[in-house]
Design a protein around this motif. Structure first.
Motif, PDB file in Angstrom:
ATOM      1  N   GLY A 260      29.591  31.192  34.245  1.00 35.89           N
ATOM      2  CA  GLY A 260      30.095  30.963  32.896  1.00 35.89           C
ATOM      3  C   GLY A 260      31.246  31.885  32.532  1.00 35.89           C
ATOM      4  N   VAL A 261      31.799  31.690  31.330  1.00 32.74           N
ATOM      5  CA  VAL A 261      32.981  32.444  30.908  1.00 32.74           C
ATOM      6  C   VAL A 261      32.746  33.247  29.627  1.00 32.74           C
ATOM      7  N   LYS A 262      31.507  33.342  29.201  1.00 33.40           N
ATOM      8  CA  LYS A 262      31.216  34.077  27.974  1.00 33.40           C
ATOM      9  C   LYS A 262      31.706  35.515  28.080  1.00 33.40           C
ATOM     10  N   GLY A 263      32.512  35.930  27.100  1.00 32.24           N
ATOM     11  CA  GLY A 263      33.034  37.290  27.077  1.00 32.24           C
ATOM     12  C   GLY A 263      34.342  37.469  27.814  1.00 32.24           C
ATOM     13  N   LEU A 264      34.815  36.438  28.509  1.00 32.12           N
ATOM     14  CA  LEU A 264      36.079  36.546  29.233  1.00 32.12           C
ATOM     15  C   LEU A 264      37.266  36.304  28.303  1.00 32.12           C
ATOM     16  N   THR A 265      38.393  36.920  28.636  1.00 32.57           N
ATOM     17  CA  THR A 265      39.639  36.692  27.906  1.00 32.57           C
ATOM     18  C   THR A 265      40.583  35.899  28.804  1.00 32.57           C
ATOM     19  N   ILE A 266      41.024  34.756  28.302  1.00 33.88           N
ATOM     20  CA  ILE A 266      41.896  33.857  29.059  1.00 33.88           C
ATOM     21  C   ILE A 266      43.312  33.958  28.501  1.00 33.88           C
ATOM     22  N   GLY A 267      44.254  34.323  29.357  1.00 36.83           N
ATOM     23  CA  GLY A 267      45.637  34.460  28.934  1.00 36.83           C
ATOM     24  C   GLY A 267      46.378  33.131  28.984  1.00 36.83           C
ATOM     25  N   VAL A 268      47.282  32.951  28.005  1.00 36.39           N
ATOM     26  CA  VAL A 268      48.113  31.743  27.940  1.00 36.39           C
ATOM     27  C   VAL A 268      49.574  32.190  27.936  1.00 36.39           C
ATOM     28  N   VAL A 299      40.768  33.340  23.840  1.00 32.73           N
ATOM     29  CA  VAL A 299      42.106  32.962  24.307  1.00 32.73           C
ATOM     30  C   VAL A 299      43.132  33.922  23.717  1.00 32.73           C
ATOM     31  N   LYS A 300      44.063  34.344  24.564  1.00 31.46           N
ATOM     32  CA  LYS A 300      45.062  35.332  24.142  1.00 31.46           C
ATOM     33  C   LYS A 300      46.441  34.929  24.652  1.00 31.46           C
ATOM     34  N   ASP A 301      47.415  34.876  23.758  1.00 31.58           N
ATOM     35  CA  ASP A 301      48.790  34.607  24.178  1.00 31.58           C
ATOM     36  C   ASP A 301      49.333  35.822  24.925  1.00 31.58           C
ATOM     37  N   ILE A 302      50.003  35.555  26.053  1.00 34.76           N
ATOM     38  CA  ILE A 302      50.589  36.639  26.833  1.00 34.76           C
ATOM     39  C   ILE A 302      52.019  36.281  27.209  1.00 34.76           C
ATOM     40  N   SER A 303      52.739  37.267  27.679  1.00 32.49           N
ATOM     41  CA  SER A 303      54.098  37.028  28.157  1.00 32.49           C
ATOM     42  C   SER A 303      54.211  37.426  29.622  1.00 32.49           C
ATOM     43  N   LEU A 304      54.799  36.529  30.398  1.00 37.47           N
ATOM     44  CA  LEU A 304      55.140  36.815  31.800  1.00 37.47           C
ATOM     45  C   LEU A 304      56.655  36.623  31.894  1.00 37.47           C
ATOM     46  N   PRO A 305      57.409  37.615  31.423  1.00 39.69           N
ATOM     47  CA  PRO A 305      58.840  37.419  31.148  1.00 39.69           C
ATOM     48  C   PRO A 305      59.702  37.061  32.352  1.00 39.69           C
ATOM     49  N   HIS A 306      59.264  37.373  33.554  1.00 34.14           N
ATOM     50  CA  HIS A 306      60.116  37.104  34.716  1.00 34.14           C
ATOM     51  C   HIS A 306      59.797  35.766  35.388  1.00 34.14           C
ATOM     52  N   THR A 307      58.986  34.952  34.716  1.00 35.91           N
ATOM     53  CA  THR A 307      58.608  33.646  35.261  1.00 35.91           C
ATOM     54  C   THR A 307      59.828  32.794  35.601  1.00 35.91           C
ATOM     55  N   PHE A 393      52.062  40.224  35.762  1.00 33.10           N
ATOM     56  CA  PHE A 393      50.633  39.899  35.833  1.00 33.10           C
ATOM     57  C   PHE A 393      49.775  41.155  35.694  1.00 33.10           C
ATOM     58  N   GLU A 394      50.176  42.229  36.339  1.00 34.34           N
ATOM     59  CA  GLU A 394      49.412  43.484  36.240  1.00 34.34           C
ATOM     60  C   GLU A 394      49.329  43.947  34.792  1.00 34.34           C
ATOM     61  N   ASP A 395      50.445  43.837  34.058  1.00 41.82           N
ATOM     62  CA  ASP A 395      50.448  44.240  32.647  1.00 41.82           C
ATOM     63  C   ASP A 395      49.462  43.403  31.838  1.00 41.82           C
ATOM     64  N   ALA A 396      49.421  42.089  32.117  1.00 34.98           N
ATOM     65  CA  ALA A 396      48.504  41.201  31.390  1.00 34.98           C
ATOM     66  C   ALA A 396      47.051  41.546  31.709  1.00 34.98           C
ATOM     67  N   PHE A 397      46.755  41.776  32.988  1.00 32.41           N
ATOM     68  CA  PHE A 397      45.387  42.107  33.370  1.00 32.41           C
ATOM     69  C   PHE A 397      44.980  43.481  32.816  1.00 32.41           C
ATOM     70  N   ASN A 398      45.910  44.418  32.804  1.00 38.57           N
ATOM     71  CA  ASN A 398      45.613  45.746  32.251  1.00 38.57           C
ATOM     72  C   ASN A 398      45.401  45.700  30.745  1.00 38.57           C
ATOM     73  N   ALA A 399      45.934  44.657  30.108  1.00 39.37           N
ATOM     74  CA  ALA A 399      45.768  44.501  28.661  1.00 39.37           C
ATOM     75  C   ALA A 399      44.489  43.739  28.310  1.00 39.37           C
ATOM     76  N   GLY A 400      43.636  43.515  29.317  1.00 39.66           N
ATOM     77  CA  GLY A 400      42.331  42.925  29.041  1.00 39.66           C
ATOM     78  C   GLY A 400      42.168  41.465  29.393  1.00 39.66           C
ATOM     79  N   VAL A 401      43.190  40.845  29.955  1.00 37.54           N
ATOM     80  CA  VAL A 401      43.078  39.438  30.355  1.00 37.54           C
ATOM     81  C   VAL A 401      42.294  39.345  31.669  1.00 37.54           C
ATOM     82  N   ASP A 402      41.333  38.413  31.717  1.00 42.81           N
ATOM     83  CA  ASP A 402      40.511  38.236  32.923  1.00 42.81           C
ATOM     84  C   ASP A 402      41.044  37.143  33.838  1.00 42.81           C
ATOM     85  N   ALA A 403      41.671  36.144  33.245  1.00 44.90           N
ATOM     86  CA  ALA A 403      42.268  35.051  34.019  1.00 44.90           C
ATOM     87  C   ALA A 403      43.324  34.390  33.155  1.00 44.90           C
TER      88      ALA A 403
END
Length: 494
Positions: A260-268, A299-307, A393-403
């Motif tokens: 399951g995904v309870k408690g996970l933070t999903i980045g967008v 759900v959390k909005d994130i930025s991956l600026p070099h995409t 991606f490392e910045d997003a994961f370090n900011a609490g995003v799980d996937a």
């Protein structure tokens, strides 16, 4: 009883364990299915029915003794990129004409160790270079799906198109595949199957024909998330023969599927909301987020600026490494040989006859960007961009995003011979727009079927995870799989 070939890999394991049928009966069912369908789908370039029967009989003996391996008696297809001892291994290229290795790839050796049965070798884009499986020396693979009301043949995606088509059309219980820029996830999305590219280093690359060595990674294509987890568990593991193989214990991936995904933070990532994105893809993405939220994820909005730099950087790095790797094919020791007046002439004539158009194009691009005066301007700069993509991606994961959740592809499967794509290679390369970042950063990514377009064709979503955290991807993908409530079986026409 359900047709044996329509059982999921997990259900087939259970049936074998319960003695509802034998491994030989299961294998014979798949051999019959391949014989009936392969002329129309062109998924297999070589079949090994006698070897499959011998392996199935050995599995039945082990099952009878209670000594079953993880995949005991399960019939699988093998992408033509994996070396299989004494069996056709040509990367779907004419330049490897007649090549049958005297060794086994580590990935396939792991599968046979665990009792899997080899049905044959699967078609693919030549040297894994393509997004539609139209560059194979053996011809295009056909997608078992067709648009509603149409008889037009569609591509299954690439480069692992044979793997995806065979799994979707019930011609194997699962298949090995490889992913350099999306070659597992894009075909899976186009065929309503599940495909995971694990973290770079999770599966050994030894005995797998190289395309771009810093990007290539093996993984499975299967019908369900649980099936993919079982296959990856067998395929993975440290290998001293591969210097990029990571010495980490292989988790029980199948045990994580129902976590399951309870408690996970999903980045967008906001950068994945491309201009001109089809409304169906946007709606599917939003629906996926709602499904995950309903099961307890945040759900959390994130930025991956070099995409925006990922695709051009990828199409510098990958061809550069390909031009180096493919230099070994020269007609001297194995494969095709076209004689000439001297050794240089032999090289040139063999390569001209042996490599297909797309492979030649990428070799030339790669040779150009590695040449004197251009190496720093192109290849070195692309590697610097790659570092920045990884840091995003490392910045997003370090900011609490799980996937991270994104679309898997910018569209559903398109027609074979699409004139616009055939005339513009860059337009074809754009099929990888959502997937190449994962390879550039060395991360795991899974494609899971999540819906259908207006013509009834499958559409997939992609989950991207932290390094060596495939377990979270399996758990989140399973939530999406359960939430869809959709049957992703093609209507049989072949």
């Amino acid at each position: 009883m359900t047709e044996l070939t329509k059982l999921s890999l997990a259900d087939a394991r259970k049936g074998l364990k319960d003695k509802s049928f034998t491994a030989l009966e299961l294998t014979e069912a798949y051999i019959g299915a391949i014989d009936a369908a392969n002329d129309k789908l062109n998924a297999y370039v070589a079949t090994t029915p006698d070897q499959a029967r011998d392996m199935a009989k050995a599995s039945d003996a082990k099952l009878a003794k209670g000594e079953a391996g993880l995949l005991e008696g399960i019939p699988l297809g093998v992408k033509d990129l994996f070396a299989t001892k004494g069996v056709h291994t040509q990367a779907a290229s004419h330049i490897l004409d007649g090549f049958k290795p005297e060794y086994e790839s580590t990935v396939t050796a792991n599968l046979w160790r665990d009792g899997a049965v080899m049905l044959g070798k699967l078609n693919m884009d030549e040297f894994a270079m393509g997004s539609s499986n139209e560059t194979s020396y053996y011809g295009s693979v056909i997608n078992p799906f067709r648009a509603e009301g149409s008889n037009a043949n569609l591509v299954p995606g690439g480069s692992s198109g044979g793997s995806a088509s065979a799994v979707a059309a019930w011609l194997c219980a699962g298949a090995t595949a490889t992913d350099t820029g999306g070659s597992i996830r894009q075909p899976a999305a186009f065929t309503g199957t599940v495909g995971i590219k694990p973290t770079y280093g999770r599966c050994s690359r030894w005995g797998t024909v190289a395309f771009a060595s810093s990007l290539d990674q093996a993984g499975p294509i299967a019908r369900t998330v649980e099936d993919a987890a079982l296959m990856l568990q067998s395929m993975s593991g440290f290998d001293v023969k591969d210097s990029t193989s990571v010495d980490l214990a292989v988790p029980d991936f199948a045990a994580a599927v129902e976590r399951g995904v309870k408690g996970l933070t999903i980045g967008v990532p906001r950068e994945y909301r491309m201009d001109g994105m089809p409304s169906e893809i946007e709606a599917l993405w939003n629906q996926g987020l709602e499904w995950l939220k309903a099961e307890g994820a945040t759900v959390k909005d994130i930025s991956l600026p070099h995409t925006k730099y990922a695709l051009p950087a990828y199409y510098i790095v990958a061809p550069a490494e390909a031009s180096s790797n493919l230099a070994r094919y020269d007609g001297v020791k194995y494969g095709l040989r076209v004689s000439g007046k001297d050794i240089t002439d032999l090289y040139e004539l063999t390569r001209a006859a042996g490599f297909g158009r797309e492979v030649k194009r990428r070799i030339m691009i790669g040779t150009y960007v590695l040449s004197a005066g251009y190496f720093d301007a192109y290849y070195v700069k692309a590697q610097k961009v790659r570092t920045l993509i990884k840091k995003d991606f490392e910045d997003a994961f370090n900011a609490g995003v799980d996937a991270v959740l994104t679309p898997a592809t910018p569209s559903a499967a398109f027609a074979i011979g699409d004139e616009a794509l055939a005339a513009d290679p860059v337009a074809m390369y754009l099929n990888d727009v959502f997937t190449v970042t994962v390879n550039m950063a060395g991360l795991p990514g899974i494609a899971v079927p999540a819906g259908k377009d207006g013509k009834g064709l499958p559409l997939g979503l992609q989950l991207i995870g932290k390094p060596f955290d495939e377990e979270t991807l399996f758990a989140a993908a399973r939530v999406i799989e359960k939430s869809t409530g959709t049957d992703f079986s093609p209507t049989r026409w072949w």
